[in-house]
Design a protein around this motif. Structure first.
Motif, PDB file in Angstrom:
ATOM      1  N   LEU A  16      -9.015  -8.520   6.216  1.00  0.00           N
ATOM      2  CA  LEU A  16      -8.765  -9.048   4.872  1.00  0.00           C
ATOM      3  C   LEU A  16      -7.454  -9.812   4.770  1.00  0.00           C
ATOM      4  CD1 LEU A  16     -10.024  -5.943   2.885  1.00  0.00           C
ATOM      5  CD2 LEU A  16     -11.029  -8.233   2.799  1.00  0.00           C
ATOM      6  N   THR A  17      -6.491  -9.460   5.596  1.00  0.00           N
ATOM      7  CA  THR A  17      -5.201 -10.156   5.520  1.00  0.00           C
ATOM      8  C   THR A  17      -5.026 -11.155   6.660  1.00  0.00           C
ATOM      9  OG1 THR A  17      -4.073  -8.486   6.859  1.00  0.00           O
ATOM     10  CG2 THR A  17      -4.084  -8.132   4.490  1.00  0.00           C
ATOM     11  N   PRO A  30     -10.017  -3.048   0.485  1.00  0.00           N
ATOM     12  CA  PRO A  30     -11.457  -3.160   0.251  1.00  0.00           C
ATOM     13  C   PRO A  30     -11.854  -2.990  -1.229  1.00  0.00           C
ATOM     14  CG  PRO A  30     -11.014  -1.760   2.138  1.00  0.00           C
ATOM     15  CD  PRO A  30      -9.701  -2.060   1.509  1.00  0.00           C
ATOM     16  N   ALA A  71      -5.520  -7.097  -1.287  1.00  0.00           N
ATOM     17  CA  ALA A  71      -6.313  -7.342  -0.085  1.00  0.00           C
ATOM     18  C   ALA A  71      -6.777  -6.033   0.552  1.00  0.00           C
ATOM     19  CB  ALA A  71      -5.564  -8.192   0.944  1.00  0.00           C
ATOM     20  N   ILE A 119      -3.952  11.381  -7.737  1.00  0.00           N
ATOM     21  CA  ILE A 119      -3.906  11.002  -6.316  1.00  0.00           C
ATOM     22  C   ILE A 119      -4.870   9.850  -6.046  1.00  0.00           C
ATOM     23  CG2 ILE A 119      -4.260  11.771  -3.943  1.00  0.00           C
ATOM     24  CD1 ILE A 119      -3.377  14.553  -4.780  1.00  0.00           C
ATOM     25  N   ALA A 120      -6.145  10.062  -6.351  1.00  0.00           N
ATOM     26  CA  ALA A 120      -7.097   8.971  -6.117  1.00  0.00           C
ATOM     27  C   ALA A 120      -6.852   7.818  -7.089  1.00  0.00           C
ATOM     28  CB  ALA A 120      -8.529   9.479  -6.232  1.00  0.00           C
ATOM     29  N   ASP A 155      -9.926   4.301   6.036  1.00  0.00           N
ATOM     30  CA  ASP A 155     -10.865   3.188   6.073  1.00  0.00           C
ATOM     31  C   ASP A 155     -10.196   1.866   5.678  1.00  0.00           C
ATOM     32  OD1 ASP A 155     -13.773   2.372   6.315  1.00  0.00           O
ATOM     33  OD2 ASP A 155     -13.215   1.547   4.360  1.00  0.00           O
ATOM     34  N   THR A 156      -9.284   1.929   4.720  1.00  0.00           N
ATOM     35  CA  THR A 156      -8.595   0.711   4.290  1.00  0.00           C
ATOM     36  C   THR A 156      -7.827   0.093   5.463  1.00  0.00           C
ATOM     37  OG1 THR A 156      -8.410   1.554   2.035  1.00  0.00           O
ATOM     38  CG2 THR A 156      -6.918  -0.223   2.648  1.00  0.00           C
ATOM     39  N   HIS A 157      -7.198   0.963   6.248  1.00  0.00           N
ATOM     40  CA  HIS A 157      -6.481   0.447   7.412  1.00  0.00           C
ATOM     41  C   HIS A 157      -7.406  -0.278   8.378  1.00  0.00           C
ATOM     42  CE1 HIS A 157      -2.249   1.262   7.307  1.00  0.00           C
ATOM     43  NE2 HIS A 157      -2.504   2.337   6.604  1.00  0.00           N
ATOM     44  N   TYR A 217       0.847  -1.194   0.000  1.00  0.00           N
ATOM     45  CA  TYR A 217       0.000   0.000   0.000  1.00  0.00           C
ATOM     46  C   TYR A 217       0.885   1.247   0.000  1.00  0.00           C
ATOM     47  CZ  TYR A 217      -4.021   2.952   0.967  1.00  0.00           C
ATOM     48  OH  TYR A 217      -5.000   3.898   0.863  1.00  0.00           O
ATOM     49  N   LEU A 265     -10.405  12.657  -0.548  1.00  0.00           N
ATOM     50  CA  LEU A 265     -10.966  11.327  -0.783  1.00  0.00           C
ATOM     51  C   LEU A 265      -9.922  10.246  -0.507  1.00  0.00           C
ATOM     52  CD1 LEU A 265     -13.258   9.521  -1.942  1.00  0.00           C
ATOM     53  CD2 LEU A 265     -12.145   9.760  -4.167  1.00  0.00           C
ATOM     54  N   PHE A 266      -8.734  10.484  -1.010  1.00  0.00           N
ATOM     55  CA  PHE A 266      -7.680   9.483  -0.880  1.00  0.00           C
ATOM     56  C   PHE A 266      -7.318   9.230   0.583  1.00  0.00           C
ATOM     57  CE2 PHE A 266      -3.089   8.225  -1.263  1.00  0.00           C
ATOM     58  CZ  PHE A 266      -3.326   7.029  -1.901  1.00  0.00           C
ATOM     59  N   LEU A 267      -7.182  10.303   1.353  1.00  0.00           N
ATOM     60  CA  LEU A 267      -6.816  10.120   2.758  1.00  0.00           C
ATOM     61  C   LEU A 267      -7.945   9.451   3.539  1.00  0.00           C
ATOM     62  CD1 LEU A 267      -4.839  13.403   3.483  1.00  0.00           C
ATOM     63  CD2 LEU A 267      -3.952  11.105   3.012  1.00  0.00           C
ATOM     64  N   SER A 318      -9.395  15.409  -4.438  1.00  0.00           N
ATOM     65  CA  SER A 318      -8.822  14.083  -4.631  1.00  0.00           C
ATOM     66  C   SER A 318      -8.021  13.658  -3.402  1.00  0.00           C
ATOM     67  CB  SER A 318      -7.931  14.105  -5.869  1.00  0.00           C
ATOM     68  OG  SER A 318      -7.583  12.816  -6.264  1.00  0.00           O
ATOM     69  N   LEU A 319      -7.289  14.619  -2.846  1.00  0.00           N
ATOM     70  CA  LEU A 319      -6.482  14.310  -1.660  1.00  0.00           C
ATOM     71  C   LEU A 319      -7.371  13.918  -0.480  1.00  0.00           C
ATOM     72  CD1 LEU A 319      -3.560  14.300  -0.591  1.00  0.00           C
ATOM     73  CD2 LEU A 319      -3.939  16.635   0.205  1.00  0.00           C
ATOM     74  N   LEU A 350     -10.136   7.319   2.361  1.00  0.00           N
ATOM     75  CA  LEU A 350     -10.159   5.892   2.014  1.00  0.00           C
ATOM     76  C   LEU A 350      -8.955   5.161   2.608  1.00  0.00           C
ATOM     77  CD1 LEU A 350     -11.473   5.874  -1.660  1.00  0.00           C
ATOM     78  CD2 LEU A 350     -12.716   5.546   0.471  1.00  0.00           C
ATOM     79  N   THR A 351      -7.827   5.853   2.708  1.00  0.00           N
ATOM     80  CA  THR A 351      -6.653   5.229   3.339  1.00  0.00           C
ATOM     81  C   THR A 351      -6.985   4.870   4.783  1.00  0.00           C
ATOM     82  OG1 THR A 351      -5.089   6.397   1.940  1.00  0.00           O
ATOM     83  CG2 THR A 351      -4.261   5.616   4.055  1.00  0.00           C
ATOM     84  N   ASN A 388      -9.813  -2.030   7.523  1.00  0.00           N
ATOM     85  CA  ASN A 388     -10.193  -3.318   6.929  1.00  0.00           C
ATOM     86  C   ASN A 388      -9.040  -4.296   6.742  1.00  0.00           C
ATOM     87  OD1 ASN A 388     -13.154  -3.266   6.114  1.00  0.00           O
ATOM     88  ND2 ASN A 388     -12.432  -1.275   5.431  1.00  0.00           N
ATOM     89  N   PHE A 389      -7.828  -3.761   6.723  1.00  0.00           N
ATOM     90  CA  PHE A 389      -6.691  -4.631   6.413  1.00  0.00           C
ATOM     91  C   PHE A 389      -6.593  -5.839   7.335  1.00  0.00           C
ATOM     92  CE2 PHE A 389      -3.805  -1.662   3.794  1.00  0.00           C
ATOM     93  CZ  PHE A 389      -3.972  -2.448   2.674  1.00  0.00           C
ATOM     94  N   ASP A 390      -6.811  -5.626   8.632  1.00  0.00           N
ATOM     95  CA  ASP A 390      -6.618  -6.723   9.573  1.00  0.00           C
ATOM     96  C   ASP A 390      -7.491  -7.919   9.229  1.00  0.00           C
ATOM     97  OD1 ASP A 390      -4.731  -5.348  10.833  1.00  0.00           O
ATOM     98  OD2 ASP A 390      -5.804  -5.061  12.728  1.00  0.00           O
ATOM     99  N   PHE A 399      -5.791  15.763  -9.467  1.00  0.00           N
ATOM    100  CA  PHE A 399      -7.146  15.264  -9.264  1.00  0.00           C
ATOM    101  C   PHE A 399      -7.242  13.802  -9.691  1.00  0.00           C
ATOM    102  CE2 PHE A 399     -11.493  14.562 -10.970  1.00  0.00           C
ATOM    103  CZ  PHE A 399     -12.159  14.667  -9.764  1.00  0.00           C
ATOM    104  N   TYR A 449     -13.980  -1.177  -2.751  1.00  0.00           N
ATOM    105  CA  TYR A 449     -14.265   0.106  -3.391  1.00  0.00           C
ATOM    106  C   TYR A 449     -13.091   0.646  -4.204  1.00  0.00           C
ATOM    107  CZ  TYR A 449     -12.411   1.643   1.203  1.00  0.00           C
ATOM    108  OH  TYR A 449     -11.669   1.791   2.346  1.00  0.00           O
ATOM    109  N   TRP A 450     -11.897   0.108  -3.984  1.00  0.00           N
ATOM    110  CA  TRP A 450     -10.761   0.561  -4.791  1.00  0.00           C
ATOM    111  C   TRP A 450     -10.943   0.191  -6.251  1.00  0.00           C
ATOM    112  CZ3 TRP A 450      -8.017   4.361  -3.237  1.00  0.00           C
ATOM    113  CH2 TRP A 450      -7.706   4.536  -1.893  1.00  0.00           C
TER     114      TRP A 450
END
Ligand code: HEM
Ligand code: HEM
Ligand code: FE2
Lengths: 453, 240
Positions: free
Chosen positions: B35-36, A248, A246, A235-236, B27-29, A182, B20-22, B17-18, B24-25, B31-33, A232, A250-251
């Motif tokens: 999923l992995t 989620p 592994a 980044i995403a 939220d991904t963390h 990641y 959204l990205f942060l 974009s930044l 989701l990052t 979920n990682f436990d 724009f 939504y990616w």
């Protein structure tokens, strides 16, 4: 060249060019390994893995040194002042080259961090950080002292700071493999599809303003739009690497949608370059500088935009991920965007650094070099592409085991190798040409107007 | 387009974009436990990851599809070939891959690191990553085998696999162990001819393996076994 301190750029360019040559020799060795059975005794001491680490690290090192040299050239002109500490720039070069040499020799003896593209061992990372801090301080202080801010400069500096910050995410050891990748992509993707694009856009804007005489306001207005779109989508768009790690689900959506938009800013950059060329207030001279600059805009779009788009949707990426398709795109994109923007800048800056009477230089060898190198590289990427499509089909669709599916691919790697020889030949010509650049003996009338200020 | 508009595009584009990205990052963390299966990451797995990095395996082999493309992907190598094949490849590549057209280096990896790497690959093979890579999909293997076995209960080869207890070491469908390669994977690389010869004397092909020889079985039975094993593969290899 108007400022004495711009001279520090030249040694950066020379080192970058030499490393470029070495990178290609190792590339040929890699391709050779694909179609020829290298005996166990050689594999034991110099395996593919070591050569690959060298090939890719040399690439990153020479591109970054080129960017740094270009920045040292551009910043004095943009700020209208001498560089804060020209000597520090040389110290920085020595440190970074020393890190590079130690790292390459270290790889040969198995000293590595062992993560692709980030193989430089952690202790050496500290020196990289030190070198980069020197660089940012030098550039930052120059700008602060001059108190003259331009969008071009801002984009350049923002890109470089962003680049440096991202590098930090590649340094820690991660216990969880998925988390590791990641953040690995924060370095790799956000570099090539974020920070480096900012740097490239700034360097192109700088050259365009100087070469065409188009009003700075016009160029910089479009620069803002390009940068906004790059960030724009980029980044995403990192999500296109998170489909199978592994993370989620939504990616799949976020990565797919945002990264499909990534070709837009690249297309805009091509369009802008084209438009500014047409609106130029001066003849587009020297021709070869423009061949490189416009060639870059086109191949950037093909390599990154088109070849990137081709495998960015999850439905396709499921089958092509981690195959030679990736290699095909990686080569054309890196060459089209970053190798060529560096070489363009070298062609732009070296005649000025050497204070040629006009900016015209003897260019026959350079024209040959461009076409031999670029067409060979295109051919090589297509060969990797065929290998990749075959691999995706045989291995991922039909379900053949890796080693079985590789058999027919060996031929295409041979084709790639043959083209690689062309790439090396073209590159040797470029390197020789740039290092021995000579002024044009007779100044043509048209060239008078092309003398940039 | 006005200058103001251009700057607006820059700031809105970048910041949205930044953000959204942060988000989701973050939220991904969370979920990682799950999923992995992070609870299965013990010190041995971590040691395996360190060893994997120390020996730069990743610049020849991809894992999760990232790295060098020169050698088989290792994401699900544990489900594909099992722990002993992993061990033999790392321990004595010059012997077991002697016939291969592409070599793996002898890196003199200490035994403790090999054990750790096997644990690491085992953990990796279980992560939930959207069933990638497609060619190592256990879901596909299991369902095709279920279909095949439903129609072939009486086949002599299938009966012999049971009788000789191959599944004490090999996986097949939902059953079996993971000491050796998954039976579905074998026929995609090997012809029935090869398998029959292998069964007669495994030491000839992979010296030092714990796979027992079946030289005592009558030749027709070995052929039946080999034919059955080979038909399990989704893509078949006719020539060795
Ligand atoms: C100049 C810009 C770019 C450069 C230098 C570049 C370079 C690369 C490289 C080197 C890789 C392989 C990384 C690895 O796994 O080792 C890669 C992967 C990838 N790139 Fe780019 N890229 C660029 C722009 C783009 C764009 C604009 C797109 C999409 C439209 C894109 C889509 C992808 C995808 C989907 C992958 C993953 C391939 C896989 O699944 O294996 N790239 N890129
Ligand atoms: C003489 C010409 C070249 C040859 C024969 C060559 C060959 C190769 C080979 C065989 C690989 C390994 C791919 C794998 O892991 O299977 C590779 C990796 C790579 N090369 Fe080159 N290369 C050449 C020139 C270049 C140039 C000019 C660039 C960039 C400007 C470049 C950038 C890269 C990158 C970024 C990777 C990593 C790719 C990835 O992770 O997907 N190479 N090269
Ligand atoms: Fe990317």
């Amino acid at each position: 060249m108007r400022y004495e301190s711009q001279r520090v750029a030249y040694p950066y360019f020379v080192v970058a060019l030499l490393l470029f040559g070495l990178q290609l020799v190792l590339g040929l060795w890699l391709a050779f390994n694909y179609f020829f059975t290298v005996p166990q005794a050689i594999v034991d001491v110099f395996p593919f893995a070591t050569a690959r680490a060298m090939h890719t690290n040399l690439l990153v090192l020479w591109l970054l040194l080129g960017f740094m040299g270009a920045t040292f050239y551009a910043i004095p002109e943009e700020t209208g002042s001498e560089l804060a500490w020209p000597r520090l720039a040389i110290v920085q070069l020595v440190i970074l080259v020393a890190v590079g040499v130690v790292a390459l020799v270290g790889f040969l003896f198995g000293w590595t961090q062992g993560r692709p593209l980030l193989e430089i061992p952690r202790p050496l990372d500290l020196f990289v950080v030190a070198g980069v801090l020197m660089f940012l301080a030098n550039v930052g202080v120059t700008i602060m002292r001059a108190r003259r801010f331009t969008a071009t400069q801002g984009s350049l500096l923002a890109g470089l700071v962003f680049l440096a910050v991202l590098y930090l995410f590649g340094i820690p050891f991660y216990r969880n493999l998925a988390v590791d990748w990641y953040y690995w992509w924060w370095v790799i993707h956000l570099w090539v599809e974020g920070a480096w694009e900012l740097v490239t856009a700034a360097l192109v804007a700088f050259m365009v303003i100087q070469l065409t005489g188009v009003e700075r306001r016009v160029v910089e207005r479009w620069l803002y739009v390009e940068l906004g779109l790059f960030l724009f989508t980029g980044i995403a768009g990192t999500g296109h690497h998170y489909y199978w790690v592994a993370a989620p689900k939504y990616w799949l959506w976020v990565g797919g949608v945002f990264s499909s938009l990534e070709p837009l800013p690249i297309a805009l950059m091509l369009l802008d370059t084209w438009r500014h060329m047409r609106e130029a207030r001066r003849p587009l001279r020297p021709r070869l500088t423009w061949v490189f600059l416009f060639g870059m805009a086109v191949l950037h779009f093909i390599g990154a935009g088109a070849f990137g788009m081709a495998h960015t949707l999850p439905q396709i990426n499921y089958y092509t991920h981690g195959s030679q398709v990736t290699v095909s795109h990686g080569h054309l994109a890196f060459y089209g965007a970053y190798a060529l923007v560096n070489l363009s800048f070298f062609y732009f800056a070296i005649p000025r650094l050497k204070r040629f009477p006009s900016d015209e230089y003897r260019s026959t060898l350079g024209h040959w070099a461009f076409w031999v190198m670029s067409l060979s590289l295109l051919g090589m990427s297509l060969a990797f592409g065929v290998a990749g499509v075959l691999q995706s089909y045989l291995e991922r669709v039909q379900g053949q085991p890796y080693m079985v599916a590789q058999q027919p691919i060996r031929f295409w790697m041979f084709v790639a190798f043959v083209h690689g020889i062309g790439v090396l030949a073209g590159a040797v010509m470029v390197i020789a040409h740039l290092l021995t650049l000579r002024p044009e003996p007779r100044v043509e009338p048209a060239a008078e107007g092309a003398r940039a200020t | 387009m006005s200058d103001r508009m251009a700057k607006l595009i820059f700031w809105v584009g970048t910041l949205s974009s930044l953000a959204l990205f942060l988000a989701l990052t973050f939220d991904t963390h969370r979920n990682f436990d799950a999923l992995t299966h992070a609870d299965r990451i013990d010190e041995r797995v971590v040691a395996g990851k360190r060893a994997f990095e120390r020996h730069n395996c990743n610049d020849c082999h991809t894992i999760l599809g990232f790295g060098g493309y020169y050698a088989p992907d290792l994401t699900r190598v544990y489900t594909r070939v099992g722990d002993e094949t992993i061990r033999s490849r790392i321990e004595r590549p010059e012997v077991v891959l002697a016939a291969s057209y592409r070599k793996m280096p002898q890196q003199h990896v200490p035994p403790a690191e090999i054990v750790a790497m096997i644990a690491f690959f085992r953990w990796t093979s279980e992560i939930e990553n959207g069933d990638w890579p497609p060619h190592d999909s256990e879901v596909r293997w299991k369902s095709s085998t279920r279909r095949l076995l439903a129609g072939a209960v009486m086949s002599p080869g299938a009966a012999l696999v049971n009788q000789e207890n191959c599944l004490a070491c090999h996986a097949l469908g939902d059953a079996g162990e993971r000491t050796g390669p998954r039976l579905e994977y074998i026929g995609a690389r090997r012809s029935p001819q090869y398998v029959a010869e292998y069964l007669a004397d495994p030491q000839r092909f992979t010296p030092g393996t714990s796979m027992p020889g079946y030289g005592q079985l009558p030749e027709p039975q070995r052929r039946a076994l080999a034919e059955f094993v080979a038909t399990l593969a989704s893509s078949r290899r006719e020539t060795p």
